[in-house]
Design a protein around this motif. Structure first.
Motif, short mmCIF file in Angstrom:
data_model
loop_
_atom_site.label_atom_id
_atom_site.label_comp_id
_atom_site.label_asym_id
_atom_site.label_seq_id
_atom_site.Cartn_x
_atom_site.Cartn_y
_atom_site.Cartn_z
N GLN A 331 23.29 73.16 108.98
CA GLN A 331 21.96 73.38 108.42
C GLN A 331 21.89 72.96 106.96
O GLN A 331 20.95 72.30 106.53
N THR A 332 22.87 73.39 106.16
CA THR A 332 22.89 73.04 104.74
C THR A 332 24.28 73.27 104.17
O THR A 332 24.93 74.26 104.53
N LEU A 387 11.95 76.48 112.21
CA LEU A 387 11.36 75.60 111.20
C LEU A 387 11.55 76.13 109.78
O LEU A 387 11.32 75.39 108.83
N ARG A 410 13.59 76.63 103.16
CA ARG A 410 13.38 75.24 103.56
C ARG A 410 12.45 75.28 104.77
O ARG A 410 12.79 75.86 105.80
N ASP A 412 10.76 73.11 107.50
CA ASP A 412 10.94 71.80 108.12
C ASP A 412 9.78 71.50 109.05
O ASP A 412 9.61 72.16 110.07
N TYR A 414 9.40 68.43 110.41
CA TYR A 414 9.74 67.29 111.25
C TYR A 414 9.54 67.65 112.72
O TYR A 414 9.92 68.73 113.18
N GLU A 419 1.96 66.98 111.83
CA GLU A 419 2.52 66.72 110.51
C GLU A 419 1.79 65.59 109.81
O GLU A 419 1.31 64.64 110.42
N ARG A 424 6.07 66.89 105.45
CA ARG A 424 7.34 66.45 106.04
C ARG A 424 8.51 67.25 105.50
O ARG A 424 9.65 66.85 105.61
N GLY A 425 8.22 68.36 104.94
CA GLY A 425 9.25 69.24 104.41
C GLY A 425 8.73 69.94 103.17
O GLY A 425 8.07 69.32 102.33
#
Length: 516
Positions: A331-332, A387, A410, A412, A414, A419, A424-425
Motif C-alpha cells: 500500500q505504501t 479507496l 490517501r 484513491d 482510480y 473520476e 485521480r487521487g
C-alpha cells in the motif's frame, strides 16, 4: 438468629451490587475518541500541545502549485483557530516535511523543508494562524528529507534529520555513502539554546558507508534522557538501499554526546532481507524503554514490541501485539507508528493496520493502550476502505491526560466510473481527540523573554571527529512515575468507600437488632 442471617445475606448482596455498580461505572467512564474531523487538503502532518492545553497541527499543502505549510489549532475550550497556509515555500513540488515545538516563552517553532533545505520559523502561539506573525529564523541544514524536532524541558531545540553534507568547498553534493547506496542519506543532529538563532555544529549519528536512513525521530523521557531512533538501511528518497535493522541512540548530557547505536534486528536475521522497519520508541513510567516495529514483508504480518530495563543493554524477546496486524507493505512504503507515554505512565500506540492479516481486511487507524503490563483491545479511530487509506499518525498528550492524534488519508479515485482529472487521487489531513482522564489542572502561563535579532546559521558543515562519542555514565535520579491504572484505582477507592459505608450500616443495624 434467623433475622441476623437474613440481614447478613442482604448486606452481602448489597455490597456486591455496590461494588459491581462501581466497576460498571468505571468501565462506562472510559474515554472514547471523537469523530474524525477533516482539517484540509495535504499530508505529512505534525502536532504539539502547549502548556495551556492548546493542540497545534501543521501539514504540507501544495495549493495552486505552490508548496506551503498549513496550520490549525484547537483550544482547550473546544474552539478552533482559523486554518491557514502560513508559510509559503517554492513552486511545486518539494515535499514540505515539518515538525513543531513550543517553548515556555509562548513561541511556536516550526522546522520545515524548503526545497532541499531545512528552515526554522516561529510565531506566537496565540497568533500563529495569521501568516503575518511568522518570522524566518535560520537555516538549520542545507539538504535533508526526513526530519524531527523537539523542545526539551529547558527550551533547548533538538533537531535530527536524514540528509547529506553539502558543499565542502564545491557546489556539488557530497555524501559519506558509497556503493551500493551512493548519495543515500546519513543521519545528523544539531541543537539550539537561543530559540534557533544559532546552532551547534552537526553531530553525525549514523554514517554507515553503504546504507541509508529513514523515519528518524527524537524524544525526551521523564528521566531527562534524549533518544533518537530510526530505520537503518534504505533511503526512500533516493530509492536505494535495503532494510537492515532499527536503531536507537541516547544522550545523558542534553545532546552534547551520544551513545553508540543500539540495534534491534528481530529474530529472522538468517533469512534474506527480512528486517525490522517503522520503529517507534517511548520511555515508560519506570524509566524502562519500549520499542515497537514491524518486518518489511507481508510474509510476517505481526507488529512486535520489545522492552529494555537497562537503557538498551538487553531487550526482551520480540512479542507480537495481540489482535492487530500490520498493513499491506504494497500500500505504501512511507507509513510510520507513534508511541507515547501519558501522565499516568500508560502507553498509547497508534498504528494503521487491521484485525486480520492482509488481504482479508482493510487498513484502519487503531489506538492500542498498554497498561499494567498488558495490551488492551485495539480501538478503531478511523475505519479505512478500499479507496481510503489512513497514514502517518502523530499524537501528543495534553495537561489533563487528554490525547490528540492527526493523520492523513490517501483517497484513491482510480477505477471510479465518475473520476475526473481532479479526482485521480487526493490527500487530506484529519484530527481526533480523546477526552481528559485527570482533573482539570491550572494552566501554566507563558514566560515572555526578550527576542534576539535572528541571525542566519552558518551553512558550512563540519562533521565531528568522533561520529559516535560515547556518553559517560551519569548518576541521576530518574523521575519515574508509577505505572498505575487510574480507572482501576478509582474503582478500588470507590469500592472501599462503599464497603466502609456498608459495614457501618451493618454495625448500627446489628446493635439495633441486638437490643430487640
Amino acid at each position: 438468629m434467623r433475622h441476623k442471617l437474613r440481614f447478613s445475606g442482604f448486606i452481602l448482596l448489597f455490597a456486591l451490587l455496590v461494588v459491581g455498580g462501581v466497576s460498571v461505572l468505571g468501565q462506562a467512564s472510559l474515554a472514547t475518541w471523537s469523530p474524525a474531523q477533516t482539517l484540509g487538503d495535504g499530508w505529512w502532518n505534525s502536532t504539539v500541545v502547549d502548556r495551556q492545553g492548546r493542540i497545534h497541527i501543521g501539514w504540507y499543502d501544495p495549493i495552486n502549485m505552490i508548496d506551503s505549510f498549513s496550520y490549525a489549532s484547537y483550544a482547550f475550550d473546544g474552539t478552533w483557530a482559523d486554518k491557514n497556509d502560513v508559510l509559503m515555500t517554492v513552486p511545486c513540488c518539494w515535499t514540505v516535511r515539518n515538525a513543531m515545538a513550543v517553548t515556555s516563552d509562548g513561541m511556536l517553532n516550526v522546522l520545515y523543508r524548503h526545497q532541499s533545505n531545512l528552515y526554522l520559523a516561529k510565531a506566537p502561539v496565540n497568533e500563529a494562524s495569521d501568516a503575518t506573525n511568522w518570522e524566518f529564523v535560520s537555516i538549520v541544514a542545507d539538504t535533508g528529507y526526513y526530519l524531527d524536532m523537539i523542545a526539551d524541558k529547558d527550551d533547548v531545540l533538538h533537531v535530527v534529520w536524514s540528509g547529506r553534507i553539502q558543499g565542502l568547498g564545491t557546489d556539488l553534493p557530497t555524501s559519506l555513502e558509497s556503493r551500493p547506496c551512493p548519495y543515500c542519506s546519513d543521519l545528523f543532529y544539531r541543537q539550539s539554546t537561543d530559540g534557533g538563532s544559532s546552532w551547534s555544529l552537526p553531530i553525525a549519528i549514523s554514517t554507515e558507508p553503504d546504507t541509508g536512513n529513514d523515519r528518524p525521530s527524537v524524544i525526551q523521557g521523564d528521566s531527562g534522557r534524549l533518544y533518537i531512533f530510526w530505520d537503518e538501511g534504505t533511503d526512500w528518497y533516493q530509492g536505494r538501499g535495503q532494510a537492515l535493522d532499527v536503531r536507537i541512540v541516547y544522550s545523558d548530557d542534553g545532546g552534547l554526546s551520544w551513545s553508540e547505536p543500539i540495534k534491534l534486528a528481530g529474530t529472522k536475521t538468517n533469512r534474506d532481507n527480512i528486517r525490522p522497519i517503522q520503529i517507534a520508541l517511548t520511555e515508560m513510567g519506570d524509566g524502562s524503554l519500549m520499542a515497537v516495529w514491524r518486518y518489511n514483508t507481508n510474509e510476517d504480518p505481526h507488529i512486535y514490541y520489545q522492552i529494555s530495563n537497562d537503557v538498551g543493554e538487553t531487550w526482551t524477546t520480540p512479542e507480537s501485539i495481540p489482535s492487530i496486524y500490520a498493513r499491506d507493505m504494497n500500500q505504501t512504503p512511507l507509513d510510520d507508528y507513534e508511541l507515547v507515554t501519558d501522565l499516568l505512565g500508560n502507553l498509547h500506540l497508534f498504528v494503521v493496520g487491521s484485525y486480520t492479516p492482509y488481504p482479508a481486511s482493510l487498513s484502519s487507524l487503531f489506538h492500542i493502550e498498554y497498561r499494567q503490563g498488558r495490551w488492551r483491545s485495539p480501538q478503531v479511530i478511523y475505519e479505512g476502505s478500499n479507496l481510503i487509506w489512513p497514514e502517518w499518525p502523530r499524537a501528543d498528550v495534553g495537561p489533563q491526560n487528554d490525547l490528540h492524534v492527526t493523520w492523513f488519508n490517501r483517497i484513491d479515485f482510480y477505477g471510479s466510473q465518475s473520476e475526473t482529472d481532479d479526482q485521480r487521487g487526493k490527500l487530506s489531513v484529519l484530527y481526533s481527540h480523546r477526552g481528559p482522564t485527570l482533573p482539570q489542572l491550572p494552566t501554566q502561563a507563558f514566560i515572555p523573554v526578550p527576542t534576539a535579532t535572528p541571525q542566519a546559521a552558518v551553512i558550512k558543515f563540519e562533521v565531528t571527529a568522533t561520529p559516535f562519542p560515547t556518553a559517560l555514565p551519569i548518576e541521576r535520579a530518574i523521575n519515574a512515575q508509577t505505572n498505575s491504572d487510574m480507572y482501576a484505582t478509582q474503582t478500588l477507592m470507590l469500592a472501599l468507600v462503599a464497603g466502609a459505608m456498608v459495614c457501618g450500616g451493618f454495625a448500627v443495624t446489628h446493635r439495633f437488632l441486638s437490643r430487640r
